[in-house]
Design a protein around this motif. Sequence first.
Motif, PDB file in Angstrom:
ATOM      1  N   ASP A  74       0.783  -1.146   0.026  1.00  0.00           N
ATOM      2  CA  ASP A  74      -0.105  -0.012   0.001  1.00  0.00           C
ATOM      3  C   ASP A  74       0.829   1.265   0.015  1.00  0.00           C
ATOM      4  OD1 ASP A  74      -1.701   2.093   0.682  1.00  0.00           O
ATOM      5  OD2 ASP A  74      -2.640   1.200   2.297  1.00  0.00           O
ATOM      6  N   LEU A  75       0.770   1.993  -0.985  1.00  0.00           N
ATOM      7  CA  LEU A  75       1.552   3.305  -0.989  1.00  0.00           C
ATOM      8  C   LEU A  75       1.392   3.936   0.206  1.00  0.00           C
ATOM      9  CD1 LEU A  75       1.183   4.283  -4.848  1.00  0.00           C
ATOM     10  CD2 LEU A  75       3.223   3.313  -3.820  1.00  0.00           C
ATOM     11  N   GLY A  76       0.523   4.104   0.857  1.00  0.00           N
ATOM     12  CA  GLY A  76       0.268   4.929   1.975  1.00  0.00           C
ATOM     13  C   GLY A  76       1.285   4.311   3.271  1.00  0.00           C
ATOM     14  N   SER A  77       1.836   3.047   3.176  1.00  0.00           N
ATOM     15  CA  SER A  77       2.737   2.572   4.115  1.00  0.00           C
ATOM     16  C   SER A  77       4.044   3.143   3.903  1.00  0.00           C
ATOM     17  CB  SER A  77       2.550   1.088   4.184  1.00  0.00           C
ATOM     18  OG  SER A  77       1.407   0.915   4.417  1.00  0.00           O
ATOM     19  N   VAL A  78       4.419   3.633   2.563  1.00  0.00           N
ATOM     20  CA  VAL A  78       5.877   3.746   2.371  1.00  0.00           C
ATOM     21  C   VAL A  78       6.462   5.024   3.436  1.00  0.00           C
ATOM     22  CG1 VAL A  78       7.258   4.732   0.490  1.00  0.00           C
ATOM     23  CG2 VAL A  78       5.599   3.257   0.044  1.00  0.00           C
ATOM     24  N   GLU A  79       5.725   6.216   3.373  1.00  0.00           N
ATOM     25  CA  GLU A  79       6.284   7.156   4.156  1.00  0.00           C
ATOM     26  C   GLU A  79       6.548   6.728   5.757  1.00  0.00           C
ATOM     27  OE1 GLU A  79       4.705  11.403   6.170  1.00  0.00           O
ATOM     28  OE2 GLU A  79       3.257  10.466   4.990  1.00  0.00           O
ATOM     29  N   LEU A  80       5.867   5.665   6.323  1.00  0.00           N
ATOM     30  CA  LEU A  80       6.295   5.250   7.580  1.00  0.00           C
ATOM     31  C   LEU A  80       7.401   4.404   7.410  1.00  0.00           C
ATOM     32  CD1 LEU A  80       5.461   4.266  10.588  1.00  0.00           C
ATOM     33  CD2 LEU A  80       4.312   2.129   9.493  1.00  0.00           C
ATOM     34  N   VAL A  81       8.036   3.638   6.619  1.00  0.00           N
ATOM     35  CA  VAL A  81       9.208   3.063   6.261  1.00  0.00           C
ATOM     36  C   VAL A  81      10.288   4.174   6.226  1.00  0.00           C
ATOM     37  CG1 VAL A  81      10.535   1.516   5.073  1.00  0.00           C
ATOM     38  CG2 VAL A  81       8.133   1.053   5.295  1.00  0.00           C
ATOM     39  N   ALA A  82       9.944   5.148   5.489  1.00  0.00           N
ATOM     40  CA  ALA A  82      10.815   6.187   5.115  1.00  0.00           C
ATOM     41  C   ALA A  82      11.228   6.936   6.485  1.00  0.00           C
ATOM     42  CB  ALA A  82      10.340   7.249   4.253  1.00  0.00           C
ATOM     43  N   LYS A  83      10.347   7.300   7.567  1.00  0.00           N
ATOM     44  CA  LYS A  83      10.765   7.896   8.866  1.00  0.00           C
ATOM     45  C   LYS A  83      11.251   6.830   9.560  1.00  0.00           C
ATOM     46  CE  LYS A  83       6.568  10.854   8.536  1.00  0.00           C
ATOM     47  NZ  LYS A  83       5.451  11.304   9.134  1.00  0.00           N
ATOM     48  N   ALA A  84      10.940   5.508   9.592  1.00  0.00           N
ATOM     49  CA  ALA A  84      11.789   4.741  10.490  1.00  0.00           C
ATOM     50  C   ALA A  84      13.208   4.579  10.025  1.00  0.00           C
ATOM     51  CB  ALA A  84      11.016   3.313  10.470  1.00  0.00           C
ATOM     52  N   VAL A  85      13.221   4.414   8.706  1.00  0.00           N
ATOM     53  CA  VAL A  85      14.754   4.202   8.110  1.00  0.00           C
ATOM     54  C   VAL A  85      15.579   5.621   8.541  1.00  0.00           C
ATOM     55  CG1 VAL A  85      16.203   4.055   5.950  1.00  0.00           C
ATOM     56  CG2 VAL A  85      14.122   2.574   6.430  1.00  0.00           C
ATOM     57  N   ARG A  86      14.916   6.637   8.235  1.00  0.00           N
ATOM     58  CA  ARG A  86      15.574   7.782   8.629  1.00  0.00           C
ATOM     59  C   ARG A  86      16.015   8.044  10.082  1.00  0.00           C
ATOM     60  NH1 ARG A  86      15.868  12.335   5.271  1.00  0.00           N
ATOM     61  NH2 ARG A  86      16.580  14.234   6.391  1.00  0.00           N
ATOM     62  N   ALA A  87      15.104   7.727  10.958  1.00  0.00           N
ATOM     63  CA  ALA A  87      15.399   7.642  12.392  1.00  0.00           C
ATOM     64  C   ALA A  87      16.502   6.805  12.857  1.00  0.00           C
ATOM     65  CB  ALA A  87      14.113   7.387  13.233  1.00  0.00           C
ATOM     66  N   LEU A  88      16.542   5.674  12.214  1.00  0.00           N
ATOM     67  CA  LEU A  88      17.561   4.554  12.771  1.00  0.00           C
ATOM     68  C   LEU A  88      18.730   5.164  12.053  1.00  0.00           C
ATOM     69  CD1 LEU A  88      18.322   1.711  13.643  1.00  0.00           C
ATOM     70  CD2 LEU A  88      18.141   1.032  11.311  1.00  0.00           C
ATOM     71  N   CYS A  89      19.085   5.779  10.974  1.00  0.00           N
ATOM     72  CA  CYS A  89      20.192   6.371  10.437  1.00  0.00           C
ATOM     73  C   CYS A  89      20.729   7.565  10.734  1.00  0.00           C
ATOM     74  CB  CYS A  89      20.041   6.240   8.985  1.00  0.00           C
ATOM     75  SG  CYS A  89      19.938   4.526   8.178  1.00  0.00           S
ATOM     76  N   SER A  90      19.829   8.536  11.448  1.00  0.00           N
ATOM     77  CA  SER A  90      20.123   9.626  11.680  1.00  0.00           C
ATOM     78  C   SER A  90      21.526  10.029  12.578  1.00  0.00           C
ATOM     79  CB  SER A  90      19.190  10.528  12.348  1.00  0.00           C
ATOM     80  OG  SER A  90      18.635   9.824  13.780  1.00  0.00           O
ATOM     81  N   ASP A  91      21.874   9.084  13.337  1.00  0.00           N
ATOM     82  CA  ASP A  91      23.180   9.359  14.111  1.00  0.00           C
ATOM     83  C   ASP A  91      24.302   9.037  13.256  1.00  0.00           C
ATOM     84  OD1 ASP A  91      21.691  10.206  16.477  1.00  0.00           O
ATOM     85  OD2 ASP A  91      21.791   8.266  17.503  1.00  0.00           O
ATOM     86  N   SER A  92      24.113   8.286  12.192  1.00  0.00           N
ATOM     87  CA  SER A  92      25.411   7.678  11.443  1.00  0.00           C
ATOM     88  C   SER A  92      25.501   8.486  10.206  1.00  0.00           C
ATOM     89  CB  SER A  92      25.317   6.248  11.071  1.00  0.00           C
ATOM     90  OG  SER A  92      24.909   5.572  12.105  1.00  0.00           O
ATOM     91  N   LEU A  93      24.477   9.091   9.579  1.00  0.00           N
ATOM     92  CA  LEU A  93      24.659   9.805   8.546  1.00  0.00           C
ATOM     93  C   LEU A  93      24.355  11.327   8.654  1.00  0.00           C
ATOM     94  CD1 LEU A  93      22.511   7.367   6.151  1.00  0.00           C
ATOM     95  CD2 LEU A  93      25.063   7.388   6.321  1.00  0.00           C
TER      96      LEU A  93
END
Length: 143
Positions: A12-31
């Motif tokens: 569901d395209l509506g779920s993509v934003e949630l994944v993007a936010k989660a990935v961004r949060a996980l990587c925020s201290d490294s990148l």
Amino acid sequence: MSPNLSLKIDSDLGSVELVAKAVRALCSDSLGEDALNDVEIGVVEAINNVIKHGYAGQKGSAVEVSVGLRQDRVVIDIVDQAPPMPPDALGAPLYGHAGPSSTEDLPEGGMGLSLIQMTMDEVSYSSEQGSNRLRLTKLIGSE
């Protein structure tokens, strides 16, 4: 142990934003900010491609995303059970390595794979036994 994240969403395209936010949060201290933006673009484009092209926009199929933070890189695997991509789909990016001067100069559609290749340091694809895996790698400090 390296931080990892695994998500399984519906196609569901509506779920993509949630994944993007989660990935961004996980990587925020490294990148840094530019690399975070690149990773987000790559992940969103990849998942959108799976949903729009692999699953023909139909809801009800799984898209699995796993993110692993390593000492020198972020590795993102996107797994689906859609029909496989053509073997030559990951050819040279449309714009080559130089690319357009900015992402604002890109056309509106049909650029998903080129955007992924332009924003990530390594991109690989495999398909076996009904399962497709797109691996996106962003080197830490590659900004």
